[in-house]
Design an enzyme around this catalytic site. Structure first.
Site, PDB file in Angstrom:
ATOM      1  CG  ASN A  59      -5.055  -1.337   6.914  1.00 51.71           C
ATOM      2  OD1 ASN A  59      -4.753  -0.486   6.073  1.00 51.71           O
ATOM      3  ND2 ASN A  59      -4.164  -2.139   7.479  1.00 51.71           N
TER       4      ASN A  59
ATOM      5  CB  SER B 110     -32.278 -12.970  15.034  1.00 51.30           C
ATOM      6  OG  SER B 110     -32.689 -13.911  16.011  1.00 51.30           O
TER       7      SER B 110
ATOM      8  CG  ASP C  63      -2.119  -0.947   0.999  1.00 51.99           C
ATOM      9  OD1 ASP C  63      -2.211  -1.531  -0.090  1.00 51.99           O
ATOM     10  OD2 ASP C  63      -2.931  -1.106   1.927  1.00 51.99           O
TER      11      ASP C  63
ATOM     12  CD  GLU D 190      -1.001  -2.522   5.465  1.00 53.32           C
ATOM     13  OE1 GLU D 190      -1.424  -3.494   6.132  1.00 53.32           O
ATOM     14  OE2 GLU D 190      -1.672  -1.489   5.268  1.00 53.32           O
TER      15      GLU D 190
ATOM     16  CG  ASP E 106      -6.182   1.798   2.815  1.00 53.54           C
ATOM     17  OD1 ASP E 106      -5.611   0.706   3.013  1.00 53.54           O
ATOM     18  OD2 ASP E 106      -7.050   2.264   3.580  1.00 53.54           O
TER      19      ASP E 106
END
Length: 367
Positions: free
Chosen positions: A23, A55, A15, A37, A19
């Site tokens: 992140n 749920s 990176d 990075e 990016d």
């Protein structure tokens, strides 16, 4: 179905220019030319979190102000369209993937936030694959939405949390329609084999035991439902009975005045939890380590009572069935603390560069 998905690919060229893994860490240090990075994340055990659930994991919630005459107003329904479109699921507040600071009845804490705090390279690496009605039988249908690549992604921590629907149904002959231990083993093994074929090496899968739903009746049956709080005329016992009459009771086995039926439902839940425990101790997989976590909500209630809280404060007031935001926040802390103490390798090492990441990248683009 819950639709929250942000996952990390391994960064492209560390990176240095963009990016690529989202992140919030990118660019390079002008002093030595090394990508941030690489300097701040390489070798730090960064990983993501994925929840396979029902749920409760999706954080089902119906706003109580919709049903409480004393607090009902025009503004009470301002979020109705959002709630309905999301099938009343709020994964942004859930135990596993919660990240929003606002509240729907408590405070926000989650395993994702704890993992992010532990290693800021884990920012935005989460996926909530949970749905209303999720069970071991139907999980396979939506398991394939898991976005993880064995070659391109970081390892993941997967929580398998189907805590009720294998014993919960709306049918009058509810016991006949519960998952059997034999079928539970077949279902879970099929899903674990799929995970083994798709998860990056070094991942972890944690099987969560089923809940003991007797907690619902024991703590709510004689209390007033939001609909009955004004005139003191509708208890949860009556509310459960009304749902049964409509054949829409989400858990006939536990939300029922029949104590024998409630005990039999718990007995089956314990049998299914035993299947999960036995799988954990007897089966090995190539790409992940398998663990088992039990009795979460008993632990949540015990901790809440030590705070001086009441057990009914941990349940969603409208449906009288799901754990609420308070229970989720306490549960996240309990799971984190227990795993960190007993199996710290699951979460990996704490990133020593966290403060540097914060100073340089702030909130890393938020959520």
């Amino acid at each position: 179905m819950t639709r929250i998905t942000l996952v990390h690919f391994l960064p492209e060229d560390w990176d240095a220019l963009q990016d690529s893994n989202c992140n919030g860490i990118w660019g390079f240090d002008p002093e030595d030319g090394l990508p941030y990075e690489k300097k701040l994340c390489e070798g730090t055990d960064s990983k993501g979190i994925i929840i396979l659930g029902d749920s409760a994991a999706a954080h089902f919630h119906i706003p109580p102000e919709w049903m409480t005459p004393m607090t009902m107003s025009k503004s009470s329904f301002s979020n109705m369209a959002l709630a309905i479109s999301n099938e009343f699921d709020w994964p942004q507040f859930s135990l596993y993937t919660g990240f929003q600071n606002s509240t729907i009845g408590g405070w926000t804490q989650s395993l994702y936030l704890r993992l992010r705090e532990w290693n800021r390279c884990n920012h935005r690496d989460y996926q909530n694959i949970a749905r209303n009605g999720g069970s071991s039988e139907n999980l396979q249908k939506y398991l394939k939405s898991m976005a993880r690549d064995q070659q391109l992604d970081k390892p993941a921590i997967i929580f398998y949390a189907l805590i009720g629907n294998d014993v919960c149904n709306h049918l009058p002959d509810t016991l006949k329609h519960m998952t059997t231990p034999k079928d539970m083993k077949i279902n879970v093994m099929k899903q674990l084999e799929y995970l083994d074929m798709n998860l990056p090496k070094g991942s972890h899968v944690i099987l969560m035991s089923l809940a003991d739903g007797r907690f619902l009746w024991n703590n709510l049956h004689d209390r007033y439902h939001p609909l009955g709080q004004l005139n003191k005329d509708i208890t949860y016992s009556q509310f459960y009975g009304f749902l049964s009459c409509l054949k829409s009771n989400p858990c006939e086995g536990w939300m029922n005045k029949n104590e024998t039926l409630r005990n039999l439902t718990t007995e089956r839940a314990e049998q299914l939890s035993s299947v999960l425990r036995e799988i954990t101790t007897s089966v090995k997989f190539s790409n992940f380590e398998l663990s088992y976590y039990e009795n979460l909500y008993q632990k949540v209630n015990a901790k809440w009572e030590r705070f001086g809280g009441n057990p009914w404060d941990l349940l969603e007031p409208v449906d009288g069935f799901h754990p609420n935001q308070i229970a989720s926040a306490i549960g996240a802390d309990l799971i984190w603390e227990e795993i960190l103490q007993k199996q710290p390798e699951i979460f990996g090492k704490q990133n020593p560069f966290n403060q540097e990441i914060i100073q340089r990248f702030g909130d890393q683009g938020g959520h």
